[in-house]
Motif scaffolding. Sequence first.
Motif, short mmCIF file in Angstrom:
data_model
loop_
_atom_site.label_atom_id
_atom_site.label_comp_id
_atom_site.label_asym_id
_atom_site.label_seq_id
_atom_site.Cartn_x
_atom_site.Cartn_y
_atom_site.Cartn_z
N MET A 128 15.98 11.34 9.58
CA MET A 128 15.45 9.97 9.65
C MET A 128 16.27 8.99 8.83
O MET A 128 16.04 7.79 8.88
N GLY A 170 9.91 1.16 11.77
CA GLY A 170 11.03 0.40 12.32
C GLY A 170 11.19 -0.95 11.63
O GLY A 170 11.81 -1.86 12.17
N GLN A 204 -7.00 10.26 10.62
CA GLN A 204 -5.75 9.72 10.06
C GLN A 204 -4.54 10.36 10.72
O GLN A 204 -3.54 9.70 10.98
N MET A 240 13.61 14.38 6.72
CA MET A 240 13.98 13.16 5.99
C MET A 240 15.45 12.83 6.19
O MET A 240 15.82 11.65 6.29
N GLU A 254 12.93 8.86 -1.65
CA GLU A 254 12.23 9.78 -0.74
C GLU A 254 13.22 10.68 -0.02
O GLU A 254 13.01 11.88 0.10
N ALA A 308 6.36 4.43 3.89
CA ALA A 308 6.09 4.52 5.32
C ALA A 308 6.55 3.29 6.09
O ALA A 308 6.59 3.32 7.32
N ARG A 310 0.71 5.92 15.83
CA ARG A 310 1.67 4.96 15.30
C ARG A 310 3.10 5.30 15.74
O ARG A 310 3.85 4.43 16.19
N PRO A 325 5.03 11.43 8.95
CA PRO A 325 5.34 12.09 7.68
C PRO A 325 4.23 13.00 7.18
O PRO A 325 3.07 12.87 7.59
N LEU A 376 9.11 9.47 12.89
CA LEU A 376 8.63 10.54 12.02
C LEU A 376 7.16 10.33 11.71
O LEU A 376 6.74 9.24 11.33
N LEU A 382 9.52 3.62 8.38
CA LEU A 382 9.18 4.51 9.49
C LEU A 382 8.52 3.77 10.65
O LEU A 382 8.37 4.31 11.74
N HIS A 432 0.56 9.12 5.49
CA HIS A 432 0.98 7.79 5.04
C HIS A 432 0.42 6.66 5.90
O HIS A 432 1.14 5.75 6.31
N ILE A 433 -0.88 6.73 6.13
CA ILE A 433 -1.57 5.64 6.81
C ILE A 433 -1.66 4.45 5.85
O ILE A 433 -1.80 4.64 4.65
N PHE A 434 -1.54 3.23 6.39
CA PHE A 434 -1.75 2.05 5.54
C PHE A 434 -3.24 1.84 5.40
O PHE A 434 -3.89 1.27 6.28
N LEU A 476 16.13 8.42 5.70
CA LEU A 476 15.35 7.75 4.65
C LEU A 476 16.18 7.68 3.37
O LEU A 476 16.85 8.65 3.00
N TYR A 503 0.82 -1.21 0.00
CA TYR A 503 0.00 0.00 0.00
C TYR A 503 0.86 1.26 0.00
O TYR A 503 0.57 2.21 -0.71
N ASP A 504 1.89 1.27 0.82
CA ASP A 504 2.70 2.48 0.96
C ASP A 504 4.12 2.09 1.37
O ASP A 504 4.40 1.90 2.54
N ILE A 542 14.66 4.35 13.90
CA ILE A 542 13.47 4.18 14.73
C ILE A 542 13.69 3.08 15.78
O ILE A 542 13.52 3.31 16.97
#
Lengths: 307, 239
Positions: B48, A197, B146, B45, B54, A192, B153, B88, B86, A195, B92-94, B50, A188-189, B79
């Motif tokens: 973090m 972990g 969200q 970013m 990104e 993320a 989260r 974001p 983070l 993020l 960026h919810i699943f 990343l 899905y994403d 993390i």
Amino acid sequence: MFLETFLQNLLNALQWGSFYALIALGYTMVYGVLLLINFAHGDIFMVGAYVAFFIATLLLGQYSSPFLPPVLVFAITVVATMVITSGVGVAIERIAYRPLRRKGASRLYVVITALMCGLILENGNLALLGASRRNFPEMLSKTAYNIGGVNFTNVKLLVILTTIAVFILLETIVRKTRLGMAMRAISYDRMAVPLMGIPVDTVIVFTFILGSSMAALAGVLFATAYPVLEPYMGALVGWKAFIAAVLGGIGEIRGAFAGGFLLGFIEIFVAALFPSTLRDLIAFSILLVFLSIKPTGIFGVSRATKI
Amino acid sequence: MLTVADLHVKYGNIEALHGISLSVEEGEIVALLGANGAGKSTTLMSIMRLAPPEGPVVTKGAISYNGADLLPIPAHNVIAKHGIGLVPEGRHIFGNLTVFENLKLATFARNDKERIGQDYERVFSLFPRLADRRTQRGDLLSGGEQQMLAIGRAFMSGVKFILLDEPSMGLSPLLMLELFRVLKSINESGTTIMVVEQNARLALQYANRAYVLEAGKIVLEGKAEDLATNPEIRRAYLG
């Protein structure tokens, strides 16, 4: 009489669809996680059948022992084949796909790489073992049953029941475990996921292990039911399993099963009603019409993300 | 606690940060202000770690956290091992997972079962809406819900330091206030916070200190109350 024929074909279709379903799983899971169509996957099925061939030959020949009854030999062969073949699948991911991913290559190049990996597996096998066909040793003595005019063997039952068990197992893994959730989350994403972990590479390796071991399982079962092996055996079956995955809705585990069984049904019933040379022509024409009506497949949904 | 020194980063061939330095002390709320494209998200970013596409590539400078060099650490370990999270931009919810699964996934790297249980309770008491909707798919939540889930989260990942990127974006004024109140309460119970925010007035009201970024450089820094009365800031960001 009609009912008997129908039940007979149904049973054949379930077995035939089982092979497609087990292979389609690997296509669909890797696609779900990486959006990559892993065209080498059909050849992983072939690798599984050959690995099983060598293990079974050794266990029945050179290393045979009175403490190893054939059923145990079969069980060991299945497990060892799944482990070794997963290793091959993971190795392909490491050597071929991961470097491209690191460099941010477009998906087209990765798909082409997958095609090449498949050809390398086929031709590597050809170079190593030659073009001659191999006979898969018989580990399970086939027993035929007849109930109310419907014939079936213990192998056929084994194939169907194993596939159903695999379905339940995988659905549970993907729904209940954190690694399974991570697989769904990546589809899905992707951004993320780290993020949370979660090491993305671990999830990808896990996906390849699941997919390759199921293809290996299909390889052993297929070779047990149809005991002739050749280097290109994975190509056509692989293509068809890929079609089954798309048909079910790629990225969905239940889609792989639904698509696999649907393809099995169509092929068997077309062959029952028409001359068998027309089988693939009619079967795939039906599927073409189906996909033009529902391009996302049975369980697939077109995705809309909320901002 | 966090020290960023002379950080230069680029996306492709374009340098996005031209040597920024900042620090965050334990227990603080630090705001990062600036116009669109100033490099606020890029800063988060980079911290973090990343990976591209990104995240940017660090070309010069240092990021250290509690004495550890963060530069060679992959994002998931920032993390899991160092405890920086983070939230974001865009949340960026699943969307294909339920609310509860989203929270559970954030505990991926944790093994402290008891603390996890307490953290669930804390999240559900901070955001009772999430408790009501725990079996609902993430993509069926409203924007505000969200955002709550995204913060929940980060909290569930067990981090001590949370970075937030535009948390108030798309929220009603009432929800924005509520959000910052929750952030304050999380902060008071021991979580350090760095927040990138368009709404400078609100951010300065809750933050201890702030940095102002402009075109990849820090142009102003100071205590939040001083910046809130600074005529330059008032003109540029407070309208």
